[in-house]
Design an enzyme around this catalytic site. Structure first.
Site, PDB file in Angstrom:
ATOM      1  N   ASP A  43     104.242  28.758  50.319  1.00  0.00           N
ATOM      2  CA  ASP A  43     103.958  29.669  49.217  1.00  0.00           C
ATOM      3  C   ASP A  43     105.243  30.283  48.667  1.00  0.00           C
ATOM      4  OD1 ASP A  43     104.479  31.386  51.321  1.00  0.00           O
ATOM      5  OD2 ASP A  43     102.532  32.402  51.278  1.00  0.00           O
ATOM      6  N   SER A  44     106.378  29.904  49.263  1.00  0.00           N
ATOM      7  CA  SER A  44     107.690  30.218  48.688  1.00  0.00           C
ATOM      8  C   SER A  44     107.802  29.673  47.271  1.00  0.00           C
ATOM      9  CB  SER A  44     108.799  29.629  49.553  1.00  0.00           C
ATOM     10  OG  SER A  44     108.552  28.253  49.826  1.00  0.00           O
ATOM     11  N   ASP A  82     100.725  26.044  53.245  1.00  0.00           N
ATOM     12  CA  ASP A  82     100.400  27.462  53.407  1.00  0.00           C
ATOM     13  C   ASP A  82      99.062  27.816  52.785  1.00  0.00           C
ATOM     14  OD1 ASP A  82     102.474  28.744  54.822  1.00  0.00           O
ATOM     15  OD2 ASP A  82     103.761  28.786  53.048  1.00  0.00           O
ATOM     16  N   LYS A 110      99.015  26.237  57.495  1.00  0.00           N
ATOM     17  CA  LYS A 110      99.862  27.324  58.012  1.00  0.00           C
ATOM     18  C   LYS A 110      99.318  28.676  57.569  1.00  0.00           C
ATOM     19  CE  LYS A 110     104.272  28.328  56.797  1.00  0.00           C
ATOM     20  NZ  LYS A 110     104.287  29.808  56.657  1.00  0.00           N
ATOM     21  N   GLU A 112      99.675  33.167  58.378  1.00  0.00           N
ATOM     22  CA  GLU A 112     100.561  34.213  58.869  1.00  0.00           C
ATOM     23  C   GLU A 112      99.779  35.291  59.601  1.00  0.00           C
ATOM     24  OE1 GLU A 112     102.942  35.854  55.763  1.00  0.00           O
ATOM     25  OE2 GLU A 112     103.753  33.916  55.117  1.00  0.00           O
ATOM     26  N   GLU A 179     110.082  33.430  62.188  1.00  0.00           N
ATOM     27  CA  GLU A 179     111.040  33.742  61.121  1.00  0.00           C
ATOM     28  C   GLU A 179     111.727  35.068  61.373  1.00  0.00           C
ATOM     29  OE1 GLU A 179     111.407  34.220  56.242  1.00  0.00           O
ATOM     30  OE2 GLU A 179     109.521  33.523  57.141  1.00  0.00           O
TER      31      GLU A 179
END
Length: 266
Positions: A43-44, A82, A110, A112, A179
């Site tokens: 999602d960067s 993501d 993925k 978070e 991270e």
């Protein structure tokens, strides 16, 4: 083709592996040529492709579109995708959105968070959908953290991160991403879990390394993150090409010359 079994074998044997973000077919072809082991449709893309200040505006439709673009040109890498911000708050929407990304071409989803994800991880695993859980600095929680800050420096926060890592792996997580955590903590987590661990700003002792493609090509405006290295202008990239940068990154991670001391946090 790289699979989860391949990455588990790498971990057992102590072989390092690579991951890069990718958002389109052309770069996917170039990464294929360089034999990059895993690709993350991150999602960067909200920041490096769409021009937002954070990853928060990215939608599931955005992620599915870019995942499909990459998947069409990929033959070698394991594809991670993501789930974006607020797309997995409830189990039903998490299942529906995971299905959309898997059908677009992802091999692993993925997400978070920490131990609060255990039910979701378990549910997806039972449905045949592997997950990669992202711990430490989680960009979707930037407003909770009050900015992009190193995580796990206090004893309490380090203990919680290690506990969360063990919990989500026990629930069925197939991979972890760490991270911006101290290198010693990342080493401890990597040793404590049976699944492969991918690091970014987490030192050299994780099983794999990931960078945002634009960062490792020197396409950074403003402050360059400590964990980034420009492989495009590196003198070892004798081709002075993007192909050469990808190949050099692959080589550097596998041989252990990246990351170095200056790329990690204590």
């Amino acid at each position: 083709m790289t699979t989860l079994s391949t990455l588990k074998k790498f971990k057992r044997e102590g072989t390092k592996f690579t991951c890069l973000t990718c958002y389109d077919a052309m770069f996917a072809r170039m990464m294929d040529k360089a034999k990059i082991d895993t690709i993350l449709i991150g999602d960067s893309l909200g920041m490096v492709v769409q021009g937002h200040d954070s990853t928060l505006p990215v939608s599931v439709a955005d992620m599915a579109y870019h995942t499909a673009n990459v998947a069409r040109s990929n033959k070698h890498a394991l594809i991670l995708a993501d789930l974006p911000f607020m797309s997995y708050v409830t189990l039903p929407e998490a299942i529906a959105n995971s299905r959309q990304l898997m059908q677009a071409g992802a091999h692993v989803i993925k997400i978070e968070g920490g131990s609060e994800l255990c039910d979701l991880v378990s549910t997806l695993a039972q449905a045949g959908t592997p997950t990669c859980v992202h711990l430490g600095l989680t960009p979707q929680s930037v407003n909770v953290f009050g900015g992009y800050k190193v995580q796990g420096r206090s004893d309490d926060s380090a203990d919680k991160l290690l506990s969360d890592a063990k919990a989500v792996v026990a629930a069925g997580a197939a991979l972890l991403v760490l991270e911006c955590v101290p290198a010693e903590l990342a080493k401890a987590v990597t040793k404590a879990v049976a699944v492969p661990v991918i690091g970014i700003g987490a030192g050299a002792d994780t099983d794999g390394q990931v960078l945002v493609m634009h960062d490792m090509l020197g396409m950074v405006y403003g402050r360059v993150p400590r964990f980034v290295h420009d492989f495009l202008t590196d003198e070892r990239n004798t081709e002075h090409s993007i192909d050469g940068a990808f190949a050099l990154y692959q080589q550097s991670v596998v041989e252990g010359s990246f990351p170095m001391q200056q790329h990690q946090f204590d």
